[in-house]
Design a protein around this motif. Sequence first.
Motif, short mmCIF file in Angstrom:
data_model
loop_
_atom_site.label_atom_id
_atom_site.label_comp_id
_atom_site.label_asym_id
_atom_site.label_seq_id
_atom_site.Cartn_x
_atom_site.Cartn_y
_atom_site.Cartn_z
N PRO A 124 49.82 -46.44 36.32
CA PRO A 124 50.04 -47.82 36.74
C PRO A 124 50.38 -48.70 35.54
O PRO A 124 49.86 -48.50 34.45
CB PRO A 124 48.68 -48.24 37.32
CG PRO A 124 47.89 -47.00 37.47
CD PRO A 124 48.46 -45.99 36.56
N GLU A 146 19.77 -43.38 23.94
CA GLU A 146 19.20 -43.88 25.21
C GLU A 146 17.68 -43.86 25.24
O GLU A 146 17.08 -43.99 26.31
CB GLU A 146 19.73 -43.07 26.41
CG GLU A 146 21.21 -43.27 26.70
CD GLU A 146 21.67 -42.52 27.94
OE1 GLU A 146 21.18 -41.40 28.15
OE2 GLU A 146 22.50 -43.05 28.68
N ARG A 149 37.78 -59.13 31.39
CA ARG A 149 39.15 -58.66 31.60
C ARG A 149 39.19 -57.28 32.26
O ARG A 149 40.22 -56.82 32.70
CB ARG A 149 39.90 -58.61 30.27
CG ARG A 149 40.27 -59.98 29.73
CD ARG A 149 40.80 -59.90 28.33
NE ARG A 149 39.81 -59.40 27.40
CZ ARG A 149 39.96 -59.30 26.09
NH1 ARG A 149 41.08 -59.65 25.54
NH2 ARG A 149 39.00 -58.84 25.32
N GLN A 171 18.80 -52.58 34.57
CA GLN A 171 19.22 -52.51 33.16
C GLN A 171 20.37 -53.47 32.89
O GLN A 171 20.54 -53.95 31.78
CB GLN A 171 19.65 -51.09 32.80
CG GLN A 171 18.50 -50.17 32.49
CD GLN A 171 19.02 -48.83 32.07
OE1 GLN A 171 19.48 -48.04 32.90
NE2 GLN A 171 18.99 -48.56 30.78
N GLN A 173 21.76 -39.70 31.68
CA GLN A 173 22.91 -38.81 31.54
C GLN A 173 22.72 -37.83 30.37
O GLN A 173 23.05 -36.67 30.46
CB GLN A 173 24.16 -39.65 31.32
CG GLN A 173 25.44 -38.90 31.60
CD GLN A 173 26.63 -39.84 31.69
OE1 GLN A 173 26.50 -41.05 31.58
NE2 GLN A 173 27.79 -39.28 31.88
N PHE A 174 22.17 -38.34 29.25
CA PHE A 174 21.96 -37.47 28.09
C PHE A 174 20.47 -37.24 27.84
O PHE A 174 20.07 -36.96 26.73
CB PHE A 174 22.64 -38.08 26.85
CG PHE A 174 24.12 -38.26 27.04
CD1 PHE A 174 24.97 -37.16 27.08
CD2 PHE A 174 24.67 -39.52 27.24
CE1 PHE A 174 26.32 -37.32 27.30
CE2 PHE A 174 26.02 -39.69 27.44
CZ PHE A 174 26.85 -38.58 27.48
N PRO A 219 44.67 -41.70 40.91
CA PRO A 219 45.46 -41.33 39.73
C PRO A 219 44.60 -40.72 38.63
O PRO A 219 43.44 -41.10 38.46
CB PRO A 219 46.07 -42.67 39.29
CG PRO A 219 45.11 -43.70 39.77
CD PRO A 219 44.48 -43.15 41.02
N HIS A 257 45.70 -40.79 35.43
CA HIS A 257 45.88 -41.65 34.26
C HIS A 257 45.21 -43.01 34.46
O HIS A 257 45.24 -43.58 35.54
CB HIS A 257 47.38 -41.89 34.02
CG HIS A 257 48.09 -40.65 33.61
ND1 HIS A 257 48.07 -40.17 32.33
CD2 HIS A 257 48.86 -39.79 34.32
CE1 HIS A 257 48.79 -39.06 32.26
NE2 HIS A 257 49.28 -38.81 33.47
N GLN A 258 44.61 -43.52 33.37
CA GLN A 258 44.11 -44.89 33.35
C GLN A 258 45.31 -45.82 33.23
O GLN A 258 46.37 -45.42 32.75
CB GLN A 258 43.18 -45.09 32.15
CG GLN A 258 41.86 -44.32 32.25
CD GLN A 258 40.94 -44.88 33.33
OE1 GLN A 258 40.68 -46.06 33.35
NE2 GLN A 258 40.49 -44.02 34.23
N PRO A 259 45.16 -47.10 33.67
CA PRO A 259 46.29 -48.03 33.55
C PRO A 259 46.79 -48.13 32.11
O PRO A 259 46.00 -48.22 31.18
CB PRO A 259 45.68 -49.37 34.00
CG PRO A 259 44.52 -48.99 34.85
CD PRO A 259 44.00 -47.71 34.30
N ALA A 260 48.14 -48.09 31.97
CA ALA A 260 48.72 -48.13 30.61
C ALA A 260 50.15 -48.63 30.72
O ALA A 260 50.73 -48.72 31.81
CB ALA A 260 48.69 -46.73 29.99
N LEU A 261 50.72 -48.94 29.55
CA LEU A 261 52.14 -49.33 29.53
C LEU A 261 52.98 -48.12 29.94
O LEU A 261 52.54 -46.98 29.78
CB LEU A 261 52.54 -49.74 28.11
CG LEU A 261 51.92 -51.04 27.59
CD1 LEU A 261 52.23 -51.19 26.11
CD2 LEU A 261 52.50 -52.23 28.35
N PRO A 262 54.19 -48.34 30.45
CA PRO A 262 55.06 -47.20 30.74
C PRO A 262 55.30 -46.39 29.46
O PRO A 262 55.37 -46.96 28.36
CB PRO A 262 56.36 -47.86 31.21
CG PRO A 262 55.96 -49.22 31.65
CD PRO A 262 54.81 -49.61 30.82
N GLU A 280 58.14 -47.39 27.19
CA GLU A 280 57.91 -48.62 26.43
C GLU A 280 56.95 -48.37 25.27
O GLU A 280 57.11 -48.90 24.17
CB GLU A 280 57.35 -49.69 27.36
CG GLU A 280 57.41 -51.10 26.77
CD GLU A 280 56.94 -52.15 27.76
OE1 GLU A 280 56.39 -53.14 27.28
OE2 GLU A 280 57.12 -51.95 28.99
#
Lengths: 274, 276
Positions: free
Chosen positions: A3, A142, B18, B55, B92-93, B253, B255-260, B263
């Motif tokens: 995206p 943690e 953001r 938390q 988690q860890f 998806p 892929h994480q959001p990124a520029l094309p 570009e």
Amino acid sequence: MAPEVNKSASNRRDFTWHGAVRRLGWPLVEALFNIGLGTRFALMVLARSGLAWRRPRLVMLHLKHIGVYTLVIILVAGLFIGFVLGLQFYTLLERYGQQDLLSVGVALTLFRELGPVAAGLLFVGCACTSITAAIGLKKASEQIAAMEVMAVDPLARELAPRLLAGMIALPLLTVYFDIVGVLGSYLITVQQIGLDEGTFWAGIKGQVGFYEDFMQGIYKSIFFGFITVMIALYEGYFCVPTAEGVARATTRTVIKGSLAVLGANFVFTAFMVH
Amino acid sequence: MEDNYIDIKHLSFAYDQRRPILKDISLTIPRRKVVAVMGGSGSGKTTLLRNICGQEKPQKNCGAIRVMGRDMMNIGRNDLYELRKKIGMLFQFGGLFSDMSVFDNVAFPLREHTQLSPEVINDIVLLKLQAVGLRGSAKLYPSELSGGMARRVALARAVVMDPQLILYDEPFAGLDPISLAITARLIRELNDALNATSIIVTHDIAESFQIVDYVYLMWQGDIVAQGTPAEMENSSLPYVRQFVDAKTDGPLPFHQPALPLGEEFQIGTALPHRNF
């Protein structure tokens, strides 16, 4: 296809006048924020220090970690500084034929200024760095979060006992530093150079006061213990929880702790002299 | 006691304004159920768990969280600590205390919150370690354990107080197949024996579908599907099918959001004219 996102306008450099004001003002705002945060943090840890006495074993454990393990470097450094002070005072006083005052000069220098300051600086480098690293690593792995989720206050369980241990350890280390420093001076001037032993000890006994000289340094060291351990705890607790973040926090502890010891020593001395 | 042990309404959360992590999430978790929260990496599962146990606290007007009837948006520190005494969490860890032995780690909550005698604490801790198969490792330190063993110790510690709500963050990661099967069975049995409620954040579809009562599927901060394991397995929703069948193509998806890409590499731009 990934995206698309728009290029953020905030990434571009702002060369307008209000951009310049923002760049100048931001460090000030950040500094004020950190001072406020640090003060609030210190008050929160202090408020829990009374509770820390409910866990005397924890205080003793940290006393062992930050006191006993710092003792060797304090003893060695105190001995060498005592050697050097003895030699320098001898060289200076011999010019005026006043060697009888050597032990008084060495003792006053050590008890009032050099003892608490040198012990404080060594304490920062040895004990405070380990406190920052320990708290920072507990945060990164943690352990602090786990404690909070288990309804155990990490400020009371982990931080307050360390603060108390530091405030007890540094005055004791200062006493050791003072004693070893005087002994070092004795060894170099009486045993090696040949000054009169009776004059050496009589000078200290007659001219150096317990409350006005010796205890002055001990009062300083209690405050140095508080301020340096508090800086170490703050840096560890608020560090970025990564290996790099802990490393940077440890460096900041040394810088801030050392400057705090030197600055506070000047303020203390100025007040005590007047 | 109300039936919905956890009730989340229109929850939004962001560490950085953001980049929102949770987007208008609503979910309910009934009492005595084992619920799985699944989804890809970075979909907000752990953040959701952190919000549930207090938390993280969302900003005002960013939704509502009620846990065991308590409003987590307006809960005081003392009340939060009282609530947390009824909650067990597996990190988690692991989050094991590195300066304590395995035994002391598991005994920690009992020593902090109860007045039990050392003999009783000893028996409880050894029983919990027996349940996770590590009674023989009680004297070891966390640095001497493998990742899987550390996670099992953390599991024993999470349940040592017999909590009413147990949160598991990736309980199956790094476990060998035998440990995985035993841990999964243990989670279900513990939940039923304690009449507790469990939330499992996991990627492991096969194991978790066997033990959970309900599944929420998250993607990029949003709940994209929910249902019982049977419903999820038979679902025709493209989100669910892609996740359950581990398909590379689909609406979720990689892929994480990124520029094309063009570009980013400035393809077609001559080097001297590149705008750095």
